[in-house]
Structures are given as structure tokens and as C-alpha cells.
Design a protein around this motif. Sequence first.
Motif, PDB file in Angstrom:
ATOM      1  N   ARG A 212      79.197   6.024  31.245  1.00  0.00           N
ATOM      2  CA  ARG A 212      77.447   5.397  30.740  1.00  0.00           C
ATOM      3  C   ARG A 212      77.218   5.990  29.338  1.00  0.00           C
ATOM      4  NH1 ARG A 212      73.635   8.688  34.891  1.00  0.00           N
ATOM      5  NH2 ARG A 212      75.019  10.239  33.996  1.00  0.00           N
ATOM      6  N   ASP A 213      77.629   7.778  29.186  1.00  0.00           N
ATOM      7  CA  ASP A 213      78.712   7.652  27.782  1.00  0.00           C
ATOM      8  C   ASP A 213      79.327   6.401  27.089  1.00  0.00           C
ATOM      9  OD1 ASP A 213      76.801   9.654  26.938  1.00  0.00           O
ATOM     10  OD2 ASP A 213      77.881  10.587  27.708  1.00  0.00           O
ATOM     11  N   ALA A 214      80.706   5.807  28.243  1.00  0.00           N
ATOM     12  CA  ALA A 214      81.264   5.184  27.435  1.00  0.00           C
ATOM     13  C   ALA A 214      81.145   3.828  27.223  1.00  0.00           C
ATOM     14  CB  ALA A 214      82.701   4.724  28.264  1.00  0.00           C
ATOM     15  N   GLY A 215      80.347   3.146  27.995  1.00  0.00           N
ATOM     16  CA  GLY A 215      78.857   2.089  27.222  1.00  0.00           C
ATOM     17  C   GLY A 215      78.377   2.129  26.773  1.00  0.00           C
ATOM     18  N   GLU A 216      77.889   3.103  26.143  1.00  0.00           N
ATOM     19  CA  GLU A 216      77.490   3.260  24.770  1.00  0.00           C
ATOM     20  C   GLU A 216      77.926   3.566  23.530  1.00  0.00           C
ATOM     21  OE1 GLU A 216      74.800   6.682  25.566  1.00  0.00           O
ATOM     22  OE2 GLU A 216      73.338   5.828  27.428  1.00  0.00           O
ATOM     23  N   PHE A 217      79.373   3.964  23.926  1.00  0.00           N
ATOM     24  CA  PHE A 217      80.295   3.686  22.810  1.00  0.00           C
ATOM     25  C   PHE A 217      80.353   2.532  22.760  1.00  0.00           C
ATOM     26  CE2 PHE A 217      84.090   3.108  21.266  1.00  0.00           C
ATOM     27  CZ  PHE A 217      84.550   3.618  20.088  1.00  0.00           C
ATOM     28  N   VAL A 218      81.102   1.260  23.349  1.00  0.00           N
ATOM     29  CA  VAL A 218      81.058   0.465  23.417  1.00  0.00           C
ATOM     30  C   VAL A 218      80.337  -0.814  22.790  1.00  0.00           C
ATOM     31  CG1 VAL A 218      81.929  -1.936  24.745  1.00  0.00           C
ATOM     32  CG2 VAL A 218      83.255   0.343  25.894  1.00  0.00           C
ATOM     33  N   SER A 219      78.777  -0.558  23.411  1.00  0.00           N
ATOM     34  CA  SER A 219      77.377  -0.968  22.809  1.00  0.00           C
ATOM     35  C   SER A 219      77.345  -0.704  21.585  1.00  0.00           C
ATOM     36  CB  SER A 219      76.263  -0.945  23.697  1.00  0.00           C
ATOM     37  OG  SER A 219      75.476  -1.201  22.658  1.00  0.00           O
ATOM     38  N   ALA A 220      77.677   0.469  21.274  1.00  0.00           N
ATOM     39  CA  ALA A 220      77.938   0.577  19.297  1.00  0.00           C
ATOM     40  C   ALA A 220      79.104   0.280  18.690  1.00  0.00           C
ATOM     41  CB  ALA A 220      77.788   2.088  19.597  1.00  0.00           C
ATOM     42  N   TRP A 221      80.438  -0.114  18.963  1.00  0.00           N
ATOM     43  CA  TRP A 221      81.271  -0.293  18.431  1.00  0.00           C
ATOM     44  C   TRP A 221      80.675  -1.969  18.759  1.00  0.00           C
ATOM     45  CZ3 TRP A 221      84.444  -4.849  19.177  1.00  0.00           C
ATOM     46  CH2 TRP A 221      85.380  -4.637  17.768  1.00  0.00           C
ATOM     47  N   ILE A 222      80.569  -3.197  19.377  1.00  0.00           N
ATOM     48  CA  ILE A 222      79.640  -3.991  19.353  1.00  0.00           C
ATOM     49  C   ILE A 222      78.931  -4.611  18.302  1.00  0.00           C
ATOM     50  CG2 ILE A 222      78.524  -5.699  20.337  1.00  0.00           C
ATOM     51  CD1 ILE A 222      81.876  -5.928  21.697  1.00  0.00           C
ATOM     52  N   ASP A 223      78.591  -3.683  17.621  1.00  0.00           N
ATOM     53  CA  ASP A 223      76.911  -3.374  16.500  1.00  0.00           C
ATOM     54  C   ASP A 223      77.493  -3.381  15.467  1.00  0.00           C
ATOM     55  OD1 ASP A 223      75.117  -4.303  18.882  1.00  0.00           O
ATOM     56  OD2 ASP A 223      74.365  -2.450  19.189  1.00  0.00           O
ATOM     57  N   ARG A 224      77.831  -2.515  15.548  1.00  0.00           N
ATOM     58  CA  ARG A 224      78.217  -2.040  13.962  1.00  0.00           C
ATOM     59  C   ARG A 224      80.018  -2.151  13.698  1.00  0.00           C
ATOM     60  NH1 ARG A 224      75.737   3.378  12.878  1.00  0.00           N
ATOM     61  NH2 ARG A 224      76.537   3.049  10.928  1.00  0.00           N
ATOM     62  N   ALA A 225      80.455  -2.379  14.084  1.00  0.00           N
ATOM     63  CA  ALA A 225      81.756  -2.369  14.196  1.00  0.00           C
ATOM     64  C   ALA A 225      82.549  -3.943  14.294  1.00  0.00           C
ATOM     65  CB  ALA A 225      83.217  -1.756  14.652  1.00  0.00           C
ATOM     66  N   ALA A 226      81.742  -4.639  14.793  1.00  0.00           N
ATOM     67  CA  ALA A 226      82.620  -6.021  15.920  1.00  0.00           C
ATOM     68  C   ALA A 226      81.898  -6.892  14.200  1.00  0.00           C
ATOM     69  CB  ALA A 226      81.733  -6.624  16.793  1.00  0.00           C
ATOM     70  N   PRO A 227      80.974  -7.224  13.588  1.00  0.00           N
ATOM     71  CA  PRO A 227      80.353  -8.022  13.386  1.00  0.00           C
ATOM     72  C   PRO A 227      81.406  -8.002  11.539  1.00  0.00           C
ATOM     73  CG  PRO A 227      78.386  -6.917  13.614  1.00  0.00           C
ATOM     74  CD  PRO A 227      79.507  -5.711  14.071  1.00  0.00           C
ATOM     75  N   ALA A 228      81.327  -9.523  11.144  1.00  0.00           N
ATOM     76  CA  ALA A 228      81.929  -9.347  10.140  1.00  0.00           C
ATOM     77  C   ALA A 228      81.604  -9.314   8.860  1.00  0.00           C
ATOM     78  CB  ALA A 228      81.872 -11.075   9.637  1.00  0.00           C
ATOM     79  N   GLY A 229      81.812  -8.797   8.354  1.00  0.00           N
ATOM     80  CA  GLY A 229      81.670  -7.860   6.783  1.00  0.00           C
ATOM     81  C   GLY A 229      81.701  -5.927   7.257  1.00  0.00           C
TER      82      GLY A 229
END
Length: 310
Positions: A212-229
Motif C-alpha cells: 500500500r505504501d508502494a501504491g502511495e509512492f506511485v500516486s505521488a509520482w503521478i501527481d508530482r513527476a508526471a506532469p509536463a513542466g
Amino acid sequence: MSRIVVTGGAGRLGRSVVETLAAAGHEVVSIDRTAAEGSPARQLSVDLLDAAGCAAAFAEIAPDAVVHLAAIAVPGALPDPEIFDVNTRLVWNVLEASLAAGVEALLVASSPTVIGYGSPSGWTPQYLPLDEDHPVAPWNGYSASKVAVEEIVRMAVRKHGDRLRLGAFRPCFVIAPEEWAGAPTQQGHTLAERIADPALSAVALFNYLDARDAGEFVSAWIDRAAPAGSDVPNGTVFFVGAADALVDAPTAEALTAALPSAAAAAASLEGHDPVFSSARAERLLGWRAHRSWRTELLIPPLPVSAGQEA
């Protein structure tokens, strides 16, 4: 919210990633050879080793982001050349399908084993805790495939970084929620047995991660690292692990007993510090593991002897 493909979404790690992303409001599509009961995702069975089939599936789904977890996940499960071939071909196919489908972000699972611990020829850490800057030293087909996966990510950043956000993460020994209650782990023993016998966890330098912590990491990456810019450097690699070690004794003591060559470096570890640092994930993504074996493990009570019965 985004439409996200999770490859390997029915696996021990994938199920929790899917559930976390769905709970965050994303539309999730799981691609796996098997289905997970009760999954909130749309589930598809696709042979990702078939490049044309993989591309067709991605074109039909039209995802905004892809989380690639599908792989042969256990060293020794197949001969080394086969593991290397399968794991690297999967990443190539997913990358090419993502580019063709106009995917905006791709996160790929690597492994802590790239560091080289457990090598039959011996291994000594240059420093502790281990972080993403520590040299890699793969010694089997599995760990070599994960080094190659990370290099493919770096290559893709250089070649396609203007239109695709990429990242790689090294999840520590993943513990699915049901395993805290006694279900067998990937190695066949239970977590209670792993704690009772430190040798079982020493082979992985006591690393672990609640799924579940891994899932939260992925969610954080999607929110913070995935967006352009995003200010997170494109192609960043992350260690992702619990905030403590999977052993009852102080980490330095347990590590020195299991790996005497690490004694000098282990002196930098305090208390129950993990051997693997997730500081980069905390600094760049604001992520930190919240679950510990000390709070999650459900150890059944010891049987009462006849002389103690009321």
C-alpha cells in the motif's frame, strides 16, 4: 484525473497500486495474464511480449500514463538469459506502445537487487545507507535485466524526453496486505517466520515495503513527476522502502552479523534505520512509507501449555 494503465495489475504489488490509484479518482486499466478478484480497474488479458498486441491494446485504451510492473519478478524463476530477455522485451514493447499511443508519462519498476548484494563472489557496500548514487553490480539475469531497464529509461529520456515523462523505482521486498495476517510471502514462509529467523531477511539486507505504501509512492509520482513542466528531473530513479529494517535487533548489529564486510559502513546506521534510503522520494515527491512491520504484523498468540490452562 487521468486514465492510467498498470501492467501486472493483478500481482502482489499491482493490486495495491491499482487500488490506490483508483481511490485517488483515476480511471485504471489493469493489463495482466490473470484477473484480480474485486479489482476496481478494468482488467484486460494481453500478451505484452507481443509487440503488435501490446500496441493495439494501448491504442484502444489511450492512457494518459502507464505504470509498468509486469515482469518475471523472482531471480532464478527461469534461466538467466530468459529472464533478461523477457524483462527487457517487456519494457521495450511498453515504451514503444506508449509512444505510439501518445502516453504522457511512464513509470517503470526496477529492483534494489541492481546494487549487487548476495553475490557469490562477495559484495561490500561503499557506504550506508544505500541510495540511488551507489554503484550497481548485477550478478544474475534478473538484476542485470533491471539495470538494463533503468538504462532504457535513460535512453528514452534522451530520445523522447520532450514528449514523455519517465521514471524508474526500486521497490524493496513487497509485502501484500494479506501477508501481515499470515499468508505466505513470495519466498513461501510467513512474515512471523521471517522476523523469528533473521537469516530469512538478511539475504535482502532486511529491506521491505508494504504494497500500500508502494501504491502511495506511485500516486505521488503521478501527481508530482508526471506532469509536463515538473521540477522532478525526467528519468529520476527512486529507492522505495519502509522507514525501518525488517529485523528485531538494531540494524547495524543484525547487518554486521549477516554481512561482516559491511561492519564499517554499518556504523553509520542508528537504531532500526533501513539499509536502503528513500530520502530522494521524500525530497522530490513528498513520499514517505507510513507502515512498519511493528504496527502491521499480526502474530498469532503462542499456544497455551496444559499447565497454564485455567
